[in-house]
Design a protein around this motif. Sequence first.
Motif, short mmCIF file in Angstrom:
data_model
loop_
_atom_site.label_atom_id
_atom_site.label_comp_id
_atom_site.label_asym_id
_atom_site.label_seq_id
_atom_site.Cartn_x
_atom_site.Cartn_y
_atom_site.Cartn_z
N ARG A 204 0.72 -1.20 -0.11
CA ARG A 204 -0.02 0.09 -0.11
C ARG A 204 0.91 1.16 -0.01
O ARG A 204 1.51 1.72 0.89
N ASP A 208 -0.84 6.61 -2.03
CA ASP A 208 -1.97 6.47 -2.40
C ASP A 208 -3.25 6.83 -1.29
O ASP A 208 -4.28 6.84 -1.45
N GLU A 225 -10.26 1.76 0.75
CA GLU A 225 -9.11 1.13 0.01
C GLU A 225 -8.34 0.44 0.77
O GLU A 225 -7.74 -0.77 0.48
N PHE A 226 -8.42 0.49 2.06
CA PHE A 226 -7.58 -0.26 3.00
C PHE A 226 -8.36 -1.69 3.28
O PHE A 226 -7.74 -2.61 3.57
N LEU A 229 -7.41 -5.02 2.31
CA LEU A 229 -5.69 -5.69 2.81
C LEU A 229 -5.86 -6.39 4.12
O LEU A 229 -4.99 -7.23 4.19
N ASN A 249 0.71 5.61 6.55
CA ASN A 249 -0.39 4.50 6.49
C ASN A 249 -0.95 4.36 7.80
O ASN A 249 -2.15 4.27 7.81
#
Length: 284
Positions: A204, A208, A225-226, A229, A249
């Motif tokens: 990641r 982004d 978006e996370f 993951l 992050n």
Amino acid sequence: MHTTLIDAATLAGHLTDPDWIVIDCRHDLIDLEAGRVAFAAGHIQNAQFASMEDDLAGPKVGPDGKFHGRHPLPDRAALIEKLRQWGVNDQSQVVAYDAHGGMYAARLWWMLRWVGHPAVAVLDGGLAAWQAQGLPLVTPVATRPRGNIMEKPSLTRTVTAGELVANLADGALKVIDARAPDRFRGENEVVDPVGGHIPGARNRFFKDNLLSDGRFKHPTQLTKEFGPLFDTVSDVVMQCGSGVTACHNLLALEVAGLSGAALYPGSWSEWCADPARPVATGEA
């Protein structure tokens, strides 16, 4: 209390507030004096300067004689002393900024939480957002009364290389690497002489997390978006090249309301220094 991000207009309204401490975290991984030079040329009023190499990192070789990465965490007592020199008290609102999308400011944000200080935020959009508001930079360096901040229980978690080696067996911890995709795949030998990533890690890229203007994306977008993951944020370990952009992050997760992930401070620079540790290349 501001605990993740703060906008330029809000910061501008508190520049002379004695309970607000502003820290300039500009840095360049190639030209190590670039941040200090930029600070001298112009900075936000009353800001103090934090050196990535001298203030936000400790010795690369620890008391055990082992290499612990390019930017290991400093001794906690040394960090508390530096914070006091900057004028930080227990009640201080700290604001960190840089000119790099928050990649260095987020490191200070995480470190203050590491020593138990929750009132710390990153200037959203950094110096670009500040100047876009027509707000000035100054050259005089302010002096602040010595602070009295005390160390408190940590608000963060860390993991060691040993824990991640043990994790290779079952992958219970989900490692997320904040480096650029080419570095993650092992294709940038200039930056990473030993290229690749920890087996099982996912990528990641910290950039982004940002909009095109350098501000953080909306919490809803970050959550979306996370999401693919990991399943449980408490099982997440963030890493990067040397434990700096991994904090970006971690900040993005906090902005999204996803608290509880850990940092691997040594990150790739520590991991790859031991040839006994396995290396993966290519896509995740």
